[in-house]
Design a protein around this motif. Structure first.
Motif, PDB file in Angstrom:
ATOM      1  N   UNK A   1       6.527  -2.048   3.226  1.00 14.00           N
ATOM      2  CA  UNK A   1       5.422  -2.886   2.592  1.00 14.00           C
ATOM      3  C   UNK A   1       4.224  -3.133   3.386  1.00 14.00           C
ATOM      4  N   UNK A   2       2.888  -3.079   3.065  1.00 15.76           N
ATOM      5  CA  UNK A   2       2.139  -3.018   3.735  1.00 15.76           C
ATOM      6  C   UNK A   2       1.572  -4.480   4.226  1.00 15.76           C
ATOM      7  N   UNK A   3       0.891  -4.561   5.173  1.00 15.14           N
ATOM      8  CA  UNK A   3       0.444  -6.027   5.643  1.00 15.14           C
ATOM      9  C   UNK A   3      -0.692  -6.367   4.884  1.00 15.14           C
ATOM     10  N   UNK A   4      -0.781  -7.638   4.490  1.00 15.95           N
ATOM     11  CA  UNK A   4      -1.818  -8.128   3.308  1.00 15.95           C
ATOM     12  C   UNK A   4      -2.620  -9.254   4.081  1.00 15.95           C
ATOM     13  N   UNK A   5      -3.584  -9.038   4.973  1.00 16.19           N
ATOM     14  CA  UNK A   5      -4.435  -9.858   5.851  1.00 16.19           C
ATOM     15  C   UNK A   5      -5.085 -10.736   4.924  1.00 16.19           C
ATOM     16  N   UNK A   6      -5.410 -12.078   5.316  1.00 13.24           N
ATOM     17  CA  UNK A   6      -6.419 -13.121   4.709  1.00 13.24           C
ATOM     18  C   UNK A   6      -7.270 -13.766   5.632  1.00 13.24           C
ATOM     19  N   UNK A   7      -8.366 -13.720   5.408  1.00 12.24           N
ATOM     20  CA  UNK A   7      -9.331 -14.577   6.421  1.00 12.24           C
ATOM     21  C   UNK A   7      -9.625 -15.889   5.583  1.00 12.24           C
ATOM     22  N   UNK A   8      -9.547 -16.912   6.266  1.00 11.16           N
ATOM     23  CA  UNK A   8      -9.857 -18.305   6.124  1.00 11.16           C
ATOM     24  C   UNK A   8     -11.250 -18.724   6.696  1.00 11.16           C
ATOM     25  N   UNK A   9     -12.336 -19.053   5.894  1.00 10.68           N
ATOM     26  CA  UNK A   9     -13.569 -19.604   6.571  1.00 10.68           C
ATOM     27  C   UNK A   9     -14.212 -20.164   5.620  1.00 10.68           C
ATOM     28  N   UNK A  10     -15.055 -21.110   6.317  1.00  9.11           N
ATOM     29  CA  UNK A  10     -15.902 -22.118   5.460  1.00  9.11           C
ATOM     30  C   UNK A  10     -17.001 -22.723   6.220  1.00  9.11           C
ATOM     31  N   UNK A  11     -17.704 -23.589   5.439  1.00  8.08           N
ATOM     32  CA  UNK A  11     -18.920 -24.356   6.101  1.00  8.08           C
ATOM     33  C   UNK A  11     -19.441 -25.356   5.036  1.00  8.08           C
ATOM     34  N   UNK A  12     -20.869 -25.474   5.449  1.00  8.68           N
ATOM     35  CA  UNK A  12     -21.693 -26.111   4.418  1.00  8.68           C
ATOM     36  C   UNK A  12     -22.431 -25.459   3.760  1.00  8.68           C
ATOM     37  N   UNK A  13     -22.376 -25.794   2.457  1.00  9.92           N
ATOM     38  CA  UNK A  13     -23.224 -25.074   1.354  1.00  9.92           C
ATOM     39  C   UNK A  13     -24.587 -25.722   1.041  1.00  9.92           C
ATOM     40  N   UNK A  67      -9.907  -2.508   1.917  1.00  9.81           N
ATOM     41  CA  UNK A  67      -9.746  -1.228   2.330  1.00  9.81           C
ATOM     42  C   UNK A  67      -8.345  -0.917   2.098  1.00  9.81           C
ATOM     43  N   UNK A  68      -8.181   0.138   1.039  1.00 10.60           N
ATOM     44  CA  UNK A  68      -6.779   0.565   0.488  1.00 10.60           C
ATOM     45  C   UNK A  68      -6.548   1.939   1.031  1.00 10.60           C
ATOM     46  N   UNK A  69      -5.658   1.900   2.036  1.00 10.60           N
ATOM     47  CA  UNK A  69      -5.321   3.223   2.772  1.00 10.60           C
ATOM     48  C   UNK A  69      -4.578   4.368   1.740  1.00 10.60           C
ATOM     49  N   UNK A  70      -4.320   3.866   0.589  1.00 11.17           N
ATOM     50  CA  UNK A  70      -3.677   4.648  -0.506  1.00 11.17           C
ATOM     51  C   UNK A  70      -4.580   5.443  -1.216  1.00 11.17           C
ATOM     52  N   UNK A  71      -5.886   5.092  -1.179  1.00  8.97           N
ATOM     53  CA  UNK A  71      -6.809   6.052  -1.848  1.00  8.97           C
ATOM     54  C   UNK A  71      -7.827   7.072  -0.924  1.00  8.97           C
ATOM     55  N   UNK A  72      -8.507   7.895  -1.409  1.00  6.54           N
ATOM     56  CA  UNK A  72      -9.037   8.755  -0.539  1.00  6.54           C
ATOM     57  C   UNK A  72     -10.456   8.185   0.342  1.00  6.54           C
ATOM     58  N   UNK A  73     -11.150   7.282  -0.453  1.00  7.89           N
ATOM     59  CA  UNK A  73     -12.522   6.618   0.013  1.00  7.89           C
ATOM     60  C   UNK A  73     -12.488   5.192  -0.613  1.00  7.89           C
ATOM     61  N   UNK A  74     -12.430   4.091   0.116  1.00  2.10           N
ATOM     62  CA  UNK A  74     -12.557   2.579  -0.540  1.00  2.10           C
ATOM     63  C   UNK A  74     -14.055   2.648  -0.577  1.00  2.10           C
ATOM     64  N   UNK A  75     -14.722   1.406  -1.248  1.00  3.01           N
ATOM     65  CA  UNK A  75     -16.031   1.228  -1.214  1.00  3.01           C
ATOM     66  C   UNK A  75     -16.546   0.877   0.119  1.00  3.01           C
ATOM     67  N   UNK A  76     -15.690   0.331   1.080  1.00  3.77           N
ATOM     68  CA  UNK A  76     -16.151   0.250   2.494  1.00  3.77           C
ATOM     69  C   UNK A  76     -16.687   1.544   3.260  1.00  3.77           C
ATOM     70  N   UNK A  77     -16.017   2.586   2.698  1.00  2.00           N
ATOM     71  CA  UNK A  77     -16.426   3.783   3.313  1.00  2.00           C
ATOM     72  C   UNK A  77     -17.849   4.087   3.150  1.00  2.00           C
ATOM     73  N   UNK A  78     -18.282   3.666   2.234  1.00  2.00           N
ATOM     74  CA  UNK A  78     -19.582   3.973   1.816  1.00  2.00           C
ATOM     75  C   UNK A  78     -20.766   3.444   2.469  1.00  2.00           C
TER      76      UNK A  78
END
Length: 83
Positions: A1-13, A67-78
């Motif tokens: 099973x791959x690791x599924x990282x999550x970022x928690x962030x916030x601030x004043x809108x 980033x999805x390591x299973x696909x050839x290129x993810x949108x971030x590659x662009x």
């Protein structure tokens, strides 16, 4: 099973109906968490801590979706990132 990282962030809108931060240089990074459950718990704690500030919001970003390591290129590659 791959690791599924999550970022928690916030601030004043800028507005309670917006997701634009008033000062993007001072976004509060709560942390990166190894799964949704721990990210949710951190998000909930920050949301409850700042409940009296109507313009303050916290979010969970699913880093594993960037980033999805299973696909050839993810949108971030662009992205042309100079570093």
């Amino acid at each position: 099973m791959s690791q599924r990282l999550h970022l928690v962030f916030g601030g004043e809108l800028t507005d309670t109906q917006s997701t634009q931060f008033r000062d993007a240089e001072n976004i509060h990074i709560v942390g990166i968490f190894p799964n949704y459950e721990t990210a949710y718990n951190a998000w909930k704690a920050e949301a409850q801590r700042t409940v009296d500030s109507a313009h303050t919001r916290y979010f969970i970003a699913h880093l594993h979706r960037l980033r999805d390591e299973e696909t050839e290129a993810s949108p971030t590659e662009e992205l042309d990132v100079q570093g």
